[in-house]
Scaffold this active site. Structure first.
Site, short mmCIF file in Angstrom:
data_model
loop_
_atom_site.label_atom_id
_atom_site.label_comp_id
_atom_site.label_asym_id
_atom_site.label_seq_id
_atom_site.Cartn_x
_atom_site.Cartn_y
_atom_site.Cartn_z
N HIS A 1 -9.24 1.20 5.10
CA HIS A 1 -8.30 1.28 5.91
C HIS A 1 -8.26 2.22 6.86
CE1 HIS A 1 -4.07 2.55 6.61
NE2 HIS A 1 -3.60 1.50 5.78
N SER B 1 3.47 -2.15 10.51
CA SER B 1 4.99 -2.07 10.60
C SER B 1 5.67 -3.79 10.28
CB SER B 1 5.43 -1.96 12.13
OG SER B 1 4.91 -0.64 12.32
N ASN C 1 0.81 -1.22 0.14
CA ASN C 1 -0.02 0.12 -0.05
C ASN C 1 0.93 1.08 -0.10
OD1 ASN C 1 -1.72 2.15 0.51
ND2 ASN C 1 -2.18 1.64 2.65
N TRP C 2 0.99 1.88 -1.14
CA TRP C 2 1.89 2.93 -1.13
C TRP C 2 1.39 4.29 -0.66
CZ3 TRP C 2 3.66 2.93 -7.22
CH2 TRP C 2 4.13 2.01 -7.42
N LYS C 3 0.05 4.29 -0.27
CA LYS C 3 -0.59 5.25 0.43
C LYS C 3 -0.33 6.77 -0.67
CE LYS C 3 0.29 3.47 4.90
NZ LYS C 3 -0.03 3.54 6.18
N GLY D 1 2.55 2.15 10.88
CA GLY D 1 3.28 3.43 10.79
C GLY D 1 4.21 3.48 12.10
N GLU E 1 -6.68 4.52 7.87
CA GLU E 1 -6.50 6.14 7.50
C GLU E 1 -7.90 6.75 6.80
OE1 GLU E 1 -2.97 5.61 5.51
OE2 GLU E 1 -1.95 4.98 7.53
N GLU F 1 -5.13 -5.25 10.79
CA GLU F 1 -4.27 -4.00 11.09
C GLU F 1 -4.42 -3.28 12.20
OE1 GLU F 1 -2.45 -3.12 7.09
OE2 GLU F 1 -4.00 -1.70 7.20
N GLY G 1 2.92 -1.17 4.37
CA GLY G 1 2.88 0.21 4.04
C GLY G 1 4.05 0.77 3.82
N GLY G 2 4.84 1.48 5.02
CA GLY G 2 6.04 1.96 4.73
C GLY G 2 7.25 1.24 3.98
C1 PEP Z 1 -0.60 0.21 6.13
O1 PEP Z 1 -0.86 1.19 5.81
O2 PEP Z 1 -1.50 -0.52 5.66
C2 PEP Z 1 0.43 -0.29 6.83
C3 PEP Z 1 0.38 -1.61 7.52
O3 PEP Z 1 1.51 0.46 7.18
P1 PEP Z 1 2.93 0.06 7.67
O4 PEP Z 1 3.50 -1.04 7.22
O5 PEP Z 1 3.76 1.27 7.37
O6 PEP Z 1 2.51 0.06 9.38
#
Ligand code: PEP
Length: 264
Positions: free
Chosen positions: A104, A220, A12-14, A180, A106, A174, A241-242
């Site tokens: 999600h 994470s 997920n590049w956001k 994050g 966010e 999640e 994500g990141g």
């Molecule tokens: C996400 O945005 O779905 C996520 C899991 O982010 P991260 O891996 O950065 O925690």
């Protein structure tokens, strides 16, 4: 992870990488996966670029026959009409998207998306031949008040009420406190909630749906902790994500079968 479910690693590049950056990134990712002897049958890899990148990434995947699935980060509950700024599942399907993320955390926090809206989006995805990745997860406050499984189960129940047992969907557990933050859940925590989510799928949609539906962990995830999650029976992949924005790190996560037997 169970043998019958092909693991899914979803990036997920956001709101990162414009359409030019996305082309360079996907080219590098494809080379890295090829160098590492990536086997599509062993692990499925999907990327979720911003909407403005989808056409560029679709074209690249098609032209070079890259072993990557494409997905949208969100979609509208509506298929067309006067909904300024929204993106229809019809349009995502036309861009060869296989998946779309719904619910999600966010989106839930930035756009106040309720469980009913998330369920409507999951339904819109299925209606348009897309596989929704339904995100559920508790905040740190929820965890303290209710323990780990209650909120994710309540969120999933609203979505399962709208879907049919024959529908193809993915669930991503999640925990909001892990997204994050650099503080991932432990594999035990992820497995406990994933097991409870699978039991809920079984109750609502039957044993076949429970056996075939993939449940991802997200929060994470890194190359150093993916193996611990993937060793668990009910965790079938990761929503990343990141770390999905770093080619070396993301391709190392995809290569988890090579280190899944190591201590992690
Ligand atoms: C996400 O945005 O779905 C996520 C899991 O982010 P991260 O891996 O950065 O925690």
């Amino acid at each position: 992870m169970a043998e019958l479910r092909v693991p899914l690693i979803a990036g997920n590049w956001k709101m990162n990488l414009d359409h030019l950056q996305s082309i360079a990134f996907v080219q590098k990712l494809a080379w890295a996966l090829k160098d590492a002897g990536y086997q599509e049958k062993q692990v499925e890899v999907a990327v979720f670029p911003p909407f403005t990148d989808l056409r560029s990434v679709q074209t690249l995947i098609g032209a070079d026959d890259l072993p990557l699935a494409l997905g949208g980060q969100d979609l509208s509950v509506h298929d067309d009409g006067a909904h300024t700024g929204d993106v229809s599942g019809v349009f995502l399907k036309a861009l060869d998207c296989r998946y779309v993320i719904v619910g999600h955390s966010e989106r839930r926090s930035d756009h106040h998306e309720s469980d009913d809206v998330v369920a409507g989006k999951a339904l819109a995805a299925v209606r348009n031949g897309l596989v929704p990745i339904v995100c559920v997860g508790e905040t740190a406050e929820d965890l303290e008040q209710f323990g780990p499984s209650k909120v994710p189960l309540d969120q999933l129940a609203v979505v399962l009420d709208q879907l049919k047992s024959s529908d193809d969907y993915v669930v991503a557990y999640e925990p909001v406190w892990a997204i994050g933050s650099g503080q991932a859940a432990t594999p035990d925590q992820a497995e406990t909630v994933a097991r409870a989510l699978r039991a809920a799928i079984q109750d609502k949609h039957g044993a076949d749906a429970a056996a075939r539906t993939r449940i991802l962990y997200g929060g994470s995830v890194k190359s150093g902790n993916i193996a611990g999650f993937m060793k668990r029976e009910n965790v079938d992949g990761a929503l990343v994500g990141g770390a999905s924005l770093d080619v070396a790190e993301f391709s190392a996560i995809v290569r988890f079968p090579a280190h899944v037997t190591m201590d992690s």
